[in-house]
Design a protein around this motif. Structure first.
Motif, mmCIF file in Angstrom:
data_model
loop_
_atom_site.group_PDB
_atom_site.id
_atom_site.type_symbol
_atom_site.label_atom_id
_atom_site.label_comp_id
_atom_site.label_asym_id
_atom_site.label_seq_id
_atom_site.Cartn_x
_atom_site.Cartn_y
_atom_site.Cartn_z
ATOM 1 N N GLY A 1 0.791 -1.228 0.000
ATOM 2 C CA GLY A 1 0.000 0.000 0.000
ATOM 3 C C GLY A 1 0.815 1.265 0.000
ATOM 4 N N LYS A 2 2.132 1.156 -0.218
ATOM 5 C CA LYS A 2 2.991 2.331 -0.254
ATOM 6 C C LYS A 2 2.823 3.035 -1.607
ATOM 7 N N LYS A 3 2.467 4.306 -1.569
ATOM 8 C CA LYS A 3 2.159 5.033 -2.796
ATOM 9 C C LYS A 3 3.284 5.957 -3.239
ATOM 10 N N ILE A 4 4.022 6.509 -2.306
ATOM 11 C CA ILE A 4 5.012 7.543 -2.645
ATOM 12 C C ILE A 4 6.353 6.936 -3.036
ATOM 13 N N VAL A 5 6.784 5.902 -2.321
ATOM 14 C CA VAL A 5 8.115 5.325 -2.560
ATOM 15 C C VAL A 5 8.295 4.861 -4.003
ATOM 16 N N PRO A 6 7.332 4.129 -4.591
ATOM 17 C CA PRO A 6 7.508 3.744 -6.000
ATOM 18 C C PRO A 6 7.581 4.951 -6.934
ATOM 19 N N LEU A 7 6.858 6.028 -6.586
ATOM 20 C CA LEU A 7 6.939 7.245 -7.396
ATOM 21 C C LEU A 7 8.331 7.852 -7.330
ATOM 22 N N VAL A 8 8.931 7.829 -6.147
ATOM 23 C CA VAL A 8 10.302 8.346 -6.007
ATOM 24 C C VAL A 8 11.247 7.532 -6.876
ATOM 25 N N SER A 9 11.053 6.216 -6.875
ATOM 26 C CA SER A 9 11.861 5.352 -7.723
ATOM 27 C C SER A 9 11.741 5.756 -9.186
ATOM 28 N N SER A 10 10.525 6.043 -9.620
ATOM 29 C CA SER A 10 10.310 6.431 -11.012
ATOM 30 C C SER A 10 10.928 7.787 -11.323
ATOM 31 N N VAL A 11 10.899 8.680 -10.363
ATOM 32 C CA VAL A 11 11.516 9.993 -10.566
ATOM 33 C C VAL A 11 13.028 9.848 -10.742
ATOM 34 N N ILE A 12 13.635 8.942 -9.976
ATOM 35 C CA ILE A 12 15.068 8.673 -10.152
ATOM 36 C C ILE A 12 15.340 8.237 -11.589
ATOM 37 N N GLU A 13 14.486 7.351 -12.105
ATOM 38 C CA GLU A 13 14.660 6.886 -13.485
ATOM 39 C C GLU A 13 14.490 8.026 -14.480
ATOM 40 N N LEU A 14 13.473 8.864 -14.253
ATOM 41 C CA LEU A 14 13.226 9.996 -15.157
ATOM 42 C C LEU A 14 14.410 10.946 -15.190
ATOM 43 N N VAL A 15 14.915 11.295 -14.011
ATOM 44 C CA VAL A 15 16.053 12.221 -13.933
ATOM 45 C C VAL A 15 17.285 11.599 -14.594
ATOM 46 N N GLY A 16 17.506 10.302 -14.327
ATOM 47 C CA GLY A 16 18.654 9.627 -14.926
ATOM 48 C C GLY A 16 18.606 9.640 -16.441
ATOM 49 N N LYS A 17 17.442 9.346 -17.018
ATOM 50 C CA LYS A 17 17.321 9.340 -18.472
ATOM 51 C C LYS A 17 17.429 10.750 -19.056
ATOM 52 N N PHE A 18 16.946 11.717 -18.318
ATOM 53 C CA PHE A 18 17.093 13.113 -18.750
ATOM 54 C C PHE A 18 18.571 13.490 -18.845
ATOM 55 N N LEU A 19 19.332 13.126 -17.804
ATOM 56 C CA LEU A 19 20.759 13.463 -17.793
ATOM 57 C C LEU A 19 21.501 12.745 -18.918
ATOM 58 N N PHE A 20 21.198 11.465 -19.124
ATOM 59 C CA PHE A 20 21.843 10.731 -20.215
ATOM 60 C C PHE A 20 21.493 11.349 -21.567
ATOM 61 N N SER A 21 20.213 11.705 -21.738
ATOM 62 C CA SER A 21 19.752 12.208 -23.036
ATOM 63 C C SER A 21 20.394 13.533 -23.412
ATOM 64 N N PHE A 22 20.545 14.422 -22.440
ATOM 65 C CA PHE A 22 21.001 15.769 -22.757
ATOM 66 C C PHE A 22 22.491 15.988 -22.513
ATOM 67 N N LEU A 23 23.131 15.118 -21.722
ATOM 68 C CA LEU A 23 24.544 15.324 -21.423
ATOM 69 C C LEU A 23 25.460 14.277 -22.049
ATOM 70 N N LEU A 24 25.035 13.007 -22.055
ATOM 71 C CA LEU A 24 25.945 11.935 -22.454
ATOM 72 C C LEU A 24 25.715 11.415 -23.873
ATOM 73 N N ILE A 25 24.460 11.269 -24.281
ATOM 74 C CA ILE A 25 24.201 10.738 -25.621
ATOM 75 C C ILE A 25 24.740 11.652 -26.719
ATOM 76 N N PRO A 26 24.619 12.986 -26.595
ATOM 77 C CA PRO A 26 25.214 13.841 -27.633
ATOM 78 C C PRO A 26 26.729 13.667 -27.760
ATOM 79 N N VAL A 27 27.382 13.220 -26.682
ATOM 80 C CA VAL A 27 28.844 13.070 -26.700
ATOM 81 C C VAL A 27 29.249 11.645 -27.096
ATOM 82 N N PHE A 28 28.611 10.651 -26.478
ATOM 83 C CA PHE A 28 29.035 9.263 -26.658
ATOM 84 C C PHE A 28 28.140 8.464 -27.603
ATOM 85 N N GLY A 29 27.060 9.066 -28.098
ATOM 86 C CA GLY A 29 26.210 8.405 -29.067
ATOM 87 C C GLY A 29 25.450 7.228 -28.493
ATOM 88 N N TYR A 30 25.257 6.191 -29.307
ATOM 89 C CA TYR A 30 24.403 5.069 -28.914
ATOM 90 C C TYR A 30 24.980 4.274 -27.747
#
Length: 455
Positions: free
Chosen positions: A383-412
């Protein structure tokens, strides 16, 4: 209540009894899109395959919300089932039906209207834009089917029935394959044919599922008096269902951001990534099935206030998930490029090499993913509602950082490493959160976490 319960007996047998039908259900669900991918790749070519692949993240975003909401409503129903509260179960289903109808309308209108703009935001290449828009608009126009299928499946699983949804999906999968072949190879409908085949097959699956509930699982049919406004119940359903829906959407939003970066890499790499992701999704299915079984197991035992059994069940789920992940990695890694060729039909060395590298890196990290999914589902079952959301936010932030900082430099190569590294961070957070659940802490203080239920 005559449906199967996970409240007693062998935990291993109970989890496997529940997870195996879930695995095949997920397999047939994935086959909808995988068969589309194979036929489109083989008969229509890399450009059409890329057109479908460019919409994958959007498709996962929309369907993920519907799936998450249905699973969340099912967890609430599982609590009532575990507590043997039939009236509460029927009331929760009645409110879930109303909320699902509202979700369907909002999702359909919003997604259909915003789709062209979203494809532009995702940097969809001009040469595949029209095909991508055609495919995804057909899918989103009939989101009501997806929402109500996931709701009916979620309710059946909440009362311990994971076999019936498997049978329905198997039949629909066969229909989908037949329609794919007919629409793509005979009627020459292109990617639109693949979309229509998927929608028709899902519609039939939904009809059969609802018919089965009406005939065999009448406990899941709410009475007229069950349709009453219960503020606490609606808040519980809204909190659990919407939090899981948003959690899945946040995960998919991260994938959307990642897809936008991939789309900038060109049609060939989009095709490579599409094929690799399809294989990856099949590898993840048995892992996800164990974790989904764990969610229902935890939800029922929470309703029955059996926290010792929950602790042992989570421990067993982690071991099962890791073992399955290792077996899948040992099979996929030596065959990485042949698998990409089989799925995509491509002989382009760029497609084969990049897709194969994705599989070589990602499949070993599925052991981490297994723990991640088990812990997240266990927390949701509690019944925990917030903790899984925090987990998803970590994933969102991580993919944002990879998309805008690392993929333009290191590609695929940055795309390939993004998810494994993000999975590690998410797993650490979820393990910590699970250890902080008050009931789990209390058991540890009493040294009551070493249980055996499998004699």
């Amino acid at each position: 209540m005559k449906s199967h319960s996970l409240l007693e007996g062998s935990i291993v047998k109970g989890l496997l009894w529940f997870a195996i039908p879930l695995f095949f259900s997920n397999l047939f669900q994935t086959l909808y899109n995988t068969v589309d991918t194979i036929l489109v790749g083989h008969f229509l070519g890399d450009a059409s395959l890329a057109a479908m692949g460019a919409t994958t993240a959007i498709f996962e975003l929309i369907v993920g919300f519907a799936t998450g909401a249905g699973a969340g409503f099912g967890i609430v129903a599982g609590h009532y089932f575990g507590a043997k509260d039939e009236a509460g179960l029927k009331k929760s289903i009645a409110s879930s039906l109303v909320l699902s109808a509202l979700i369907s309308v909002v999702l359909t209108i919003t997604a259909y209207a915003l789709m062209p703009a979203l494809l532009h935001v995702l940097n969809t290449p001009a040469d595949i834009f029209a095909q991508s828009l055609t495919y995804i608009r057909i899918i989103v126009l009939f989101m009501t089917i997806t929402v109500f299928y996931n709701l009916s499946a979620g309710m059946l699983r909440a009362v311990g029935d994971s076999l019936a949804p498997l049978a329905f999906l198997f039949l629909s999968c066969l229909i989908n394959i037949g329609l794919d072949i007919l629409f793509i190879t005979r009627f020459h409908m292109g990617v639109a044919g693949a979309a229509w085949a998927t929608i028709i097959a899902q519609f039939l699956s939904t009809l059969v599922s609802l018919g089965y509930i009406g005939l065999k699982k009448r406990i899941l049919i709410p009475a007229r008096h069950s349709f009453v406004y219960d503020k606490a119940l609606v808040q519980d359903l809204g909190g659990q269902g919407l939090s899981m829906g948003f959690m899945m959407s946040i995960v998919s939003m991260g994938t959307v951001i990642l897809q936008a970066a991939i789309n900038n890499l060109g049609t060939t790499l989009i095709a490579a990534h599409t094929a690799a992701r399809k294989c990856g999704s099949i590898v993840m299915m048995p892992i996800a099935s164990v974790s989904a079984a764990s969610s229902t197991f935890v939800a029922q035992n929470k309703g029955a206030v059996q926290y010792e059994r929950i602790v042992e069940g989570v421990r067993i789920s982690n071991r099962l998930g890791i073992g399955i992940a290792l077996a899948c990695a040992l099979f996929v890694m030596p065959l990485n490029q042949p698998i990409i060729h089989w799925i995509s039909g491509s002989t382009d060395p760029v497609v084969l090499q990049n897709g194969g590298t994705y599989l070589l890196v990602n499949t070993p990290f599925c052991t981490v993913l297994a723990v991640l999914l088990n812990m997240r589902n266990a927390l949701q079952g509690l019944g925990k509602k917030i903790v899984p959301l925090v987990s998803s936010v970590i994933e969102l932030v991580g993919k944002f950082l990879f998309s805008f900082l690392l993929i333009p430099v290191f590609g695929y190569m940055a795309v390939i490493w993004s998810e494994p590294l993000i999975w590690v961070a998410m797993t650490i957070q979820l393990l910590w959160a699970y250890s902080r659940v008050p009931e789990i802490q209390a058991l540890k203080k009493e040294n009551r976490t070493d249980f055996v239920y499998d004699e």
